[in-house]
Write a protein that holds these residues in place. Sequence first.
Motif, PDB file in Angstrom:
ATOM      1  N   VAL A   1      -0.192  81.339  88.861  1.00  0.00           N
ATOM      2  CA  VAL A   1      -1.507  81.357  88.221  1.00  0.00           C
ATOM      3  C   VAL A   1      -2.088  82.762  88.223  1.00  0.00           C
ATOM      4  O   VAL A   1      -2.753  83.186  87.267  1.00  0.00           O
ATOM      5  CB  VAL A   1      -2.451  80.350  88.923  1.00  0.00           C
ATOM      6  CG1 VAL A   1      -3.893  80.549  88.467  1.00  0.00           C
ATOM      7  CG2 VAL A   1      -1.995  78.924  88.649  1.00  0.00           C
ATOM      8  N   ASP A   2      -1.831  83.514  89.280  1.00  0.00           N
ATOM      9  CA  ASP A   2      -2.310  84.897  89.350  1.00  0.00           C
ATOM     10  C   ASP A   2      -1.792  85.715  88.177  1.00  0.00           C
ATOM     11  O   ASP A   2      -2.516  86.555  87.617  1.00  0.00           O
ATOM     12  CB  ASP A   2      -1.863  85.518  90.677  1.00  0.00           C
ATOM     13  CG  ASP A   2      -2.348  86.947  90.856  1.00  0.00           C
ATOM     14  OD1 ASP A   2      -3.570  87.139  90.988  1.00  0.00           O
ATOM     15  OD2 ASP A   2      -1.505  87.864  90.857  1.00  0.00           O
ATOM     16  N   MET A   3      -0.554  85.478  87.769  1.00  0.00           N
ATOM     17  CA  MET A   3       0.020  86.197  86.628  1.00  0.00           C
ATOM     18  C   MET A   3      -0.695  85.830  85.329  1.00  0.00           C
ATOM     19  O   MET A   3      -0.929  86.682  84.468  1.00  0.00           O
ATOM     20  CB  MET A   3       1.504  85.878  86.505  1.00  0.00           C
ATOM     21  CG  MET A   3       2.388  86.587  87.506  1.00  0.00           C
ATOM     22  SD  MET A   3       2.381  88.387  87.260  1.00  0.00           S
ATOM     23  CE  MET A   3       1.106  88.884  88.421  1.00  0.00           C
ATOM     24  N   LEU A   4      -1.027  84.561  85.179  1.00  0.00           N
ATOM     25  CA  LEU A   4      -1.733  84.134  83.969  1.00  0.00           C
ATOM     26  C   LEU A   4      -3.116  84.778  83.904  1.00  0.00           C
ATOM     27  O   LEU A   4      -3.542  85.263  82.847  1.00  0.00           O
ATOM     28  CB  LEU A   4      -1.868  82.610  83.954  1.00  0.00           C
ATOM     29  CG  LEU A   4      -0.577  81.785  83.994  1.00  0.00           C
ATOM     30  CD1 LEU A   4      -0.914  80.306  83.887  1.00  0.00           C
ATOM     31  CD2 LEU A   4       0.386  82.205  82.902  1.00  0.00           C
ATOM     32  N   GLU A   5      -3.814  84.779  85.019  1.00  0.00           N
ATOM     33  CA  GLU A   5      -5.180  85.296  85.028  1.00  0.00           C
ATOM     34  C   GLU A   5      -5.217  86.813  84.817  1.00  0.00           C
ATOM     35  O   GLU A   5      -6.155  87.327  84.205  1.00  0.00           O
ATOM     36  CB  GLU A   5      -5.860  84.921  86.339  1.00  0.00           C
ATOM     37  CG  GLU A   5      -6.090  83.416  86.476  1.00  0.00           C
ATOM     38  CD  GLU A   5      -6.696  83.036  87.807  1.00  0.00           C
ATOM     39  OE1 GLU A   5      -6.651  83.880  88.740  1.00  0.00           O
ATOM     40  OE2 GLU A   5      -7.190  81.895  87.937  1.00  0.00           O
ATOM     41  N   HIS A   6      -4.218  87.525  85.293  1.00  0.00           N
ATOM     42  CA  HIS A   6      -4.205  88.971  85.148  1.00  0.00           C
ATOM     43  C   HIS A   6      -3.718  89.431  83.778  1.00  0.00           C
ATOM     44  O   HIS A   6      -4.052  90.543  83.344  1.00  0.00           O
ATOM     45  CB  HIS A   6      -3.317  89.614  86.227  1.00  0.00           C
ATOM     46  CG  HIS A   6      -4.028  89.886  87.510  1.00  0.00           C
ATOM     47  ND1 HIS A   6      -4.124  88.952  88.518  1.00  0.00           N
ATOM     48  CD2 HIS A   6      -4.703  90.983  87.945  1.00  0.00           C
ATOM     49  CE1 HIS A   6      -4.809  89.473  89.524  1.00  0.00           C
ATOM     50  NE2 HIS A   6      -5.173  90.690  89.209  1.00  0.00           N
ATOM     51  N   ASN A   7      -2.921  88.607  83.104  1.00  0.00           N
ATOM     52  CA  ASN A   7      -2.229  89.089  81.916  1.00  0.00           C
ATOM     53  C   ASN A   7      -2.596  88.392  80.616  1.00  0.00           C
ATOM     54  O   ASN A   7      -2.231  88.882  79.542  1.00  0.00           O
ATOM     55  CB  ASN A   7      -0.712  88.974  82.129  1.00  0.00           C
ATOM     56  CG  ASN A   7      -0.223  89.869  83.249  1.00  0.00           C
ATOM     57  OD1 ASN A   7      -0.422  91.067  83.223  1.00  0.00           O
ATOM     58  ND2 ASN A   7       0.406  89.272  84.242  1.00  0.00           N
ATOM     59  N   LEU A   8      -3.305  87.279  80.688  1.00  0.00           N
ATOM     60  CA  LEU A   8      -3.620  86.531  79.482  1.00  0.00           C
ATOM     61  C   LEU A   8      -5.124  86.358  79.324  1.00  0.00           C
ATOM     62  O   LEU A   8      -5.854  86.195  80.310  1.00  0.00           O
ATOM     63  CB  LEU A   8      -2.960  85.144  79.521  1.00  0.00           C
ATOM     64  CG  LEU A   8      -1.434  85.097  79.561  1.00  0.00           C
ATOM     65  CD1 LEU A   8      -0.965  83.648  79.648  1.00  0.00           C
ATOM     66  CD2 LEU A   8      -0.826  85.783  78.348  1.00  0.00           C
ATOM     67  N   ALA A   9      -5.569  86.357  78.075  1.00  0.00           N
ATOM     68  CA  ALA A   9      -6.961  86.025  77.779  1.00  0.00           C
ATOM     69  C   ALA A   9      -7.161  84.518  77.958  1.00  0.00           C
ATOM     70  O   ALA A   9      -6.203  83.740  77.859  1.00  0.00           O
ATOM     71  CB  ALA A   9      -7.304  86.436  76.347  1.00  0.00           C
ATOM     72  N   PRO A  10      -8.390  84.086  78.209  1.00  0.00           N
ATOM     73  CA  PRO A  10      -8.635  82.649  78.409  1.00  0.00           C
ATOM     74  C   PRO A  10      -8.181  81.765  77.249  1.00  0.00           C
ATOM     75  O   PRO A  10      -7.849  80.594  77.456  1.00  0.00           O
ATOM     76  CB  PRO A  10     -10.153  82.572  78.603  1.00  0.00           C
ATOM     77  CG  PRO A  10     -10.526  83.920  79.140  1.00  0.00           C
ATOM     78  CD  PRO A  10      -9.601  84.888  78.464  1.00  0.00           C
ATOM     79  N   ASP A  11      -8.150  82.320  76.026  1.00  0.00           N
ATOM     80  CA  ASP A  11      -7.764  81.505  74.885  1.00  0.00           C
ATOM     81  C   ASP A  11      -6.285  81.646  74.515  1.00  0.00           C
ATOM     82  O   ASP A  11      -5.837  81.079  73.511  1.00  0.00           O
ATOM     83  CB  ASP A  11      -8.631  81.823  73.659  1.00  0.00           C
ATOM     84  CG  ASP A  11      -8.522  83.276  73.214  1.00  0.00           C
ATOM     85  OD1 ASP A  11      -7.967  84.087  73.977  1.00  0.00           O
ATOM     86  OD2 ASP A  11      -8.983  83.585  72.106  1.00  0.00           O
ATOM     87  N   ASP A  12      -5.498  82.397  75.307  1.00  0.00           N
ATOM     88  CA  ASP A  12      -4.055  82.432  75.081  1.00  0.00           C
ATOM     89  C   ASP A  12      -3.448  81.072  75.432  1.00  0.00           C
ATOM     90  O   ASP A  12      -3.984  80.316  76.242  1.00  0.00           O
ATOM     91  CB  ASP A  12      -3.403  83.534  75.919  1.00  0.00           C
ATOM     92  CG  ASP A  12      -3.601  84.916  75.315  1.00  0.00           C
ATOM     93  OD1 ASP A  12      -3.714  85.011  74.086  1.00  0.00           O
ATOM     94  OD2 ASP A  12      -3.652  85.903  76.079  1.00  0.00           O
ATOM     95  N   PHE A  13      -2.311  80.784  74.843  1.00  0.00           N
ATOM     96  CA  PHE A  13      -1.744  79.432  74.889  1.00  0.00           C
ATOM     97  C   PHE A  13      -1.575  78.906  76.311  1.00  0.00           C
ATOM     98  O   PHE A  13      -2.015  77.786  76.618  1.00  0.00           O
ATOM     99  CB  PHE A  13      -0.392  79.417  74.155  1.00  0.00           C
ATOM    100  CG  PHE A  13       0.277  78.074  74.146  1.00  0.00           C
ATOM    101  CD1 PHE A  13      -0.110  77.089  73.242  1.00  0.00           C
ATOM    102  CD2 PHE A  13       1.287  77.777  75.049  1.00  0.00           C
ATOM    103  CE1 PHE A  13       0.493  75.850  73.231  1.00  0.00           C
ATOM    104  CE2 PHE A  13       1.901  76.532  75.052  1.00  0.00           C
ATOM    105  CZ  PHE A  13       1.508  75.569  74.140  1.00  0.00           C
TER     106      PHE A  13
END
Length: 388
Positions: free
Chosen positions: A60-72
């Motif tokens: 989850v840390d990778m998602l939060e650091h690298n993706l915008a909230p509206d990314d898939f």
Amino acid sequence: MQTKETIVFPDYPNSLLGAISSVLRHYGVQDTHATLPELDQALQKGPRNVVFMIFDGLGVDMLEHNLAPDDFFRRHLRRELTSVYPSTTAAATTTYNSGLSPLEHGSLGWSLYFKEYCRCIDIFPNQDSFSGEEIAGGRANDRFLSYKTIYERIAEAGSGVHTYNLQPSFIPFREGPHTLVHADDVQTYCDTIAEICRNGQQNFIYAYWFEPDSTMHKQGCYTDGIKEMVRRFSAQVEAMCAQLEDTLLIVSADHGLRNVEPQPVYLNEIEELAECLLLPPSMDARAASLFVRPDRKADFPALFQKHLGADFLLLTREEAFARQLFGPGQPHPKSLDFVGDFVACAVGDRYLKYRTPNAPDKGHLYFGHHAGLTAPEMVIPLILCEMP
């Protein structure tokens, strides 16, 4: 050195074990482990295709650091799960592939001490952990840690579903009642999954990809290259989903990673600790199994705290099993062999190694690592996308 972080212990009813247990239960497998209600509800709708994609290290840390909230990936994040312990590929992917907890399947880490060989063995490449020598006489993993795969269990349940396993070509082939597909990039994975889902059959597709873990080990977790990679994966999977019908997509990880101090702590170079050990440390670099001389067990915890207490939580063997650190269930006989007198669980930014006289060199450095108890390593996503 970073301060000690919040400890996240595995929550097995709300872990990746629960996710694969939901899938097994959906296909009629009699399984005793707790399932995930959110995933159960999605599966009860009866999708013709169930696709389970695992991206190694995509916490989850990778998602939060690298993706915008509206990314898939973030848009379809249903909830957070924990990894198993150790939060490492050998333990976690074996849980995915068996439906068993680490305690039950015995693959507790990358490097395990096999008394039958009198040596520590890296179980996936089947080599001596220190010399790199190939282990003769077949794979130790297959000989002592064999298990019934999820594909075999699903076939025995008689649901009639066709099962597929997508994996990189460097992973050894394992025969079974499933169709094995090798592919060497995520786009090929996505194209293959879309093609299978159009075959008109009832399909279960499990797809494992070794990134971003491999690159994060070498470069760290928060580089521009990692950001671009994670964004690309999210976009590729979103484009794949636009082609699918009557399909449930599940995306998760085996564990996450965190940045670490690149220079390891060599236990053999800490004289007060080295003289207490019966064997070199085994299991994993941030989850070390330590076998200690009987006459030094009483003073070892204080010595360990003195040298490494800021970065590691030291549990006794009894404490580790009592808190079900390695999961619920009946212990595999080798699990009882592999866990030493103490388990050193990383809660800071260091990792452990040991240098023996037969080791060719000190090896390469790691800038990102896993297997510890910190949130970036332990917390993984449950991403669900339903295509009617």
